[in-house]
Design a protein around this motif. Sequence first.
Motif, PDB file in Angstrom:
ATOM      1  N   ARG A   6       0.922  -1.304  -0.172  1.00 16.34           N
ATOM      2  CA  ARG A   6       0.034   0.080  -0.213  1.00 16.34           C
ATOM      3  C   ARG A   6       0.792   1.228   0.138  1.00 16.34           C
ATOM      4  NH1 ARG A   6      -5.232  -1.153   1.377  1.00 16.34           N
ATOM      5  NH2 ARG A   6      -5.655  -3.098   1.858  1.00 16.34           N
ATOM      6  N   GLY A   9       0.680   7.063   2.772  1.00 18.37           N
ATOM      7  CA  GLY A   9      -0.057   8.213   3.020  1.00 18.37           C
ATOM      8  C   GLY A   9       0.462   9.253   3.910  1.00 18.37           C
ATOM      9  N   GLN A 112      -2.355  11.053  -5.121  1.00 22.02           N
ATOM     10  CA  GLN A 112      -1.519   9.721  -4.595  1.00 22.02           C
ATOM     11  C   GLN A 112      -0.946  10.430  -3.462  1.00 22.02           C
ATOM     12  OE1 GLN A 112      -1.612   6.783  -5.678  1.00 22.02           O
ATOM     13  NE2 GLN A 112      -2.385   6.975  -7.828  1.00 22.02           N
ATOM     14  N   TYR A 114      -1.463  12.282  -1.222  1.00 22.78           N
ATOM     15  CA  TYR A 114      -2.431  12.587  -0.210  1.00 22.78           C
ATOM     16  C   TYR A 114      -3.254  11.297   0.365  1.00 22.78           C
ATOM     17  CZ  TYR A 114      -1.156  17.229   1.195  1.00 22.78           C
ATOM     18  OH  TYR A 114      -0.327  18.350   1.559  1.00 22.78           O
ATOM     19  N   GLY A 115      -3.178  10.206  -0.444  1.00 17.05           N
ATOM     20  CA  GLY A 115      -3.799   8.907  -0.330  1.00 17.05           C
ATOM     21  C   GLY A 115      -5.347   9.295  -0.526  1.00 17.05           C
ATOM     22  N   GLN A 118      -8.359   5.429  -3.300  1.00 14.59           N
ATOM     23  CA  GLN A 118      -8.422   4.184  -2.833  1.00 14.59           C
ATOM     24  C   GLN A 118      -9.036   3.199  -3.577  1.00 14.59           C
ATOM     25  OE1 GLN A 118      -8.302   3.988   0.910  1.00 14.59           O
ATOM     26  NE2 GLN A 118      -7.268   6.041   0.845  1.00 14.59           N
ATOM     27  N   TYR A 144     -11.976  10.919   5.851  1.00 12.07           N
ATOM     28  CA  TYR A 144     -12.613  10.168   4.439  1.00 12.07           C
ATOM     29  C   TYR A 144     -13.996   9.902   4.376  1.00 12.07           C
ATOM     30  CZ  TYR A 144      -7.463   9.741   3.382  1.00 12.07           C
ATOM     31  OH  TYR A 144      -6.093   9.864   3.162  1.00 12.07           O
TER      32      TYR A 144
END
Length: 214
Positions: A6, A9, A112, A114-115, A118, A144
């Motif tokens: 993963r 972030g 990307q 800052y994540g 998803q 989120y």
Amino acid sequence: MTTETRPAGPRLNEVAPAFDAPTTHGRRSLEDYRGKWLILFSHPADFTPVCTTEFIAFAKRQDEFAALNTELLGLSIDSHYSHIAWVLNIKEKFGVDVRFPIIADLNMAVAQAYGMIQPGASDTAAVRATFIIDPEGVLRAMVYYPMNAGRSVAEIHRLLVALQTADENKCAMPENWTLGDEVIVPTPATPDAALARASEGYNTVDWYFSTRAL
């Protein structure tokens, strides 16, 4: 057996990822907001109903955020011209002027970092992510929401006020704290301090739980 890697972030209380991106108000970088609070928020796509309601809500409260030394900055993986057309459409159809800039993140660089992407929701659209960054560029909060449920702009405003008030008064905030409510006094760090807490003039329920008015 394979393990999924993963992307790293952003993390709370660390410096927010730097960016330099085109917006509807010209290029903007994180450094441009030094000395101010920043609310950076992403949305899945222009010209979509839920996103439109969110942008209207942010736009209507922009002056309230500005009074708290806070700037707004939107983002989606749409083009610069799509953003312009959408802002004009909101003005025409809803009578609301969106005056804050919107990042055109076509290469997904900011999303990307800052994540905001998803994979469980979409590989090509940013989820409803909200980041509160302080005047030193430190990430102080992130929230989120899924694609199909709009965020609460009132809650984001409340959270910002709580963060600023906690910083100023060296305290913590109880559930759903708003201005005028009592705040939580820091918990004693030693047995002697715990024994002394009841005599310190706070509204004390027990040694670990005391509140006071501001």
